[in-house]
Design a protein around this motif. Sequence first.
Motif, short mmCIF file in Angstrom:
data_model
loop_
_atom_site.label_atom_id
_atom_site.label_comp_id
_atom_site.label_asym_id
_atom_site.label_seq_id
_atom_site.Cartn_x
_atom_site.Cartn_y
_atom_site.Cartn_z
N HIS A 52 0.83 -1.20 0.00
CA HIS A 52 0.00 0.00 0.00
C HIS A 52 0.87 1.25 0.00
O HIS A 52 0.57 2.22 -0.71
N THR A 53 1.95 1.22 0.77
CA THR A 53 2.85 2.37 0.82
C THR A 53 3.46 2.63 -0.56
O THR A 53 3.54 3.78 -1.02
N ALA A 54 3.87 1.56 -1.25
CA ALA A 54 4.45 1.71 -2.59
C ALA A 54 3.42 2.25 -3.57
O ALA A 54 3.73 3.12 -4.39
N ARG A 55 2.18 1.75 -3.51
CA ARG A 55 1.13 2.24 -4.41
C ARG A 55 0.80 3.69 -4.13
O ARG A 55 0.55 4.47 -5.05
N ALA A 56 0.82 4.07 -2.84
CA ALA A 56 0.53 5.45 -2.48
C ALA A 56 1.60 6.39 -3.04
O ALA A 56 1.30 7.47 -3.57
N ALA A 57 2.86 5.97 -2.93
CA ALA A 57 3.95 6.79 -3.47
C ALA A 57 3.84 6.89 -4.99
O ALA A 57 4.03 7.97 -5.57
N LEU A 64 -2.20 10.83 -9.44
CA LEU A 64 -3.51 10.33 -9.08
C LEU A 64 -3.91 10.89 -7.72
O LEU A 64 -3.12 10.87 -6.77
N SER A 65 -5.13 11.37 -7.61
CA SER A 65 -5.59 11.94 -6.35
C SER A 65 -5.96 10.87 -5.33
O SER A 65 -6.01 11.15 -4.13
N GLN A 66 -6.22 9.64 -5.80
CA GLN A 66 -6.55 8.54 -4.90
C GLN A 66 -5.67 7.33 -5.23
O GLN A 66 -5.32 7.10 -6.38
N VAL A 67 -5.33 6.58 -4.20
CA VAL A 67 -4.52 5.38 -4.40
C VAL A 67 -5.41 4.29 -4.98
O VAL A 67 -6.48 3.99 -4.43
N PRO A 68 -5.01 3.67 -6.09
CA PRO A 68 -5.82 2.58 -6.64
C PRO A 68 -6.04 1.48 -5.62
O PRO A 68 -5.13 1.10 -4.88
N LEU A 69 -7.24 0.96 -5.57
CA LEU A 69 -7.57 -0.11 -4.64
C LEU A 69 -6.97 -1.42 -5.13
O LEU A 69 -6.94 -1.70 -6.34
N ALA A 70 -6.48 -2.22 -4.19
CA ALA A 70 -5.91 -3.52 -4.54
C ALA A 70 -7.03 -4.52 -4.79
O ALA A 70 -8.01 -4.58 -4.05
N ASP A 129 4.39 0.67 -11.87
CA ASP A 129 4.50 1.37 -10.59
C ASP A 129 3.21 1.28 -9.79
O ASP A 129 3.24 1.09 -8.56
N LEU A 130 2.08 1.44 -10.46
CA LEU A 130 0.79 1.43 -9.78
C LEU A 130 0.26 0.02 -9.55
O LEU A 130 -0.73 -0.16 -8.83
N ARG A 131 0.89 -0.96 -10.18
CA ARG A 131 0.48 -2.37 -10.06
C ARG A 131 -0.97 -2.56 -10.52
O ARG A 131 -1.76 -3.25 -9.86
N ILE A 132 -1.29 -1.95 -11.65
CA ILE A 132 -2.62 -2.08 -12.23
C ILE A 132 -2.55 -3.13 -13.35
O ILE A 132 -1.84 -2.95 -14.34
#
Length: 289
Positions: A52-57, A64-70, A129-132
């Motif tokens: 989550h920390t990596a996705r937030a960064a 992105l204004s919001q962190v993508p949900l896993a 980076d975003l793991r999408i």
Amino acid sequence: MLTVAALGAGAVASGCASDARNGAGGAHGQPPQLAPPAQALHEYAQRVRANHTARAAAARYWGLSQVPLAAPPPPAVKPRLKTRKGFGVRGHAQLPPVFTTVPTERKVVFLTVDDGAEKDPAFLRMMSDLRIPYTAFLSNYLIKTNYGYFKQMQDRGTALNNHTLNHRYMPDLSYKAQRREICGMQNVIEKRYGKRPELFRPPYGNYDRDTLRAAKSCGIKAVPLWASEGFADRMAWREWDRDLHPGDIILTHFRGSDDWDGSMTDMVRTVMKTVTGRGYAVARLEDYL
């Protein structure tokens, strides 16, 4: 987040008992040793927090204004695929199913990218980076100028699927011509990337019975279409309520400023603003098929 918190709490609770056995600070100032079950839970909670920390960064870096949900783990039992009402052809029961939404109650959607015209390195970095996760449907006349770009994509976990050799309007072609378009692309993907696809998307979403017959003869198992479409500056909706639904397939394209008012990274921001803002995660399509 409740699950992570519960796991973390369980790990701490078990760790307290271990501390009592080993000393509050552990031997020689080392962290206290946890019992194996508690240690496994503790390590899992740490991985979740780190992810989550990596996705937030990454979300901050890519604007992105919001962190993508896993996405949740893949389902243990795959949904049964059915052709959407009104999308069938004569004798469809013996042909690959055509659908715009995957049957699921989970709040997940699936991102698919078509053709292969734009080959933007920033898009590869952003999605990694975003793991999408996303699925590509490729046409040879566009990807042949840089097969290596899509090999990088495959190496990062993206499935490469069939969008025909030349992106022709399939119902205008004979059965034999359609089969050449589909089987020919199967051969290209197998030669270049080592695996024959099982998914096929007809150009423009148009097909007839011959299209599906040809696709089946070439090894195609399913024909995912789409419920909505993402652009650099907007979303376009197929459904009457202009909303997302569990299991919806989102279409977008390998396009850049020559075709859009923006780039592929702009497209990702637009799509993810809608997806995350409505409480959905992007899952891997192949995990549900």
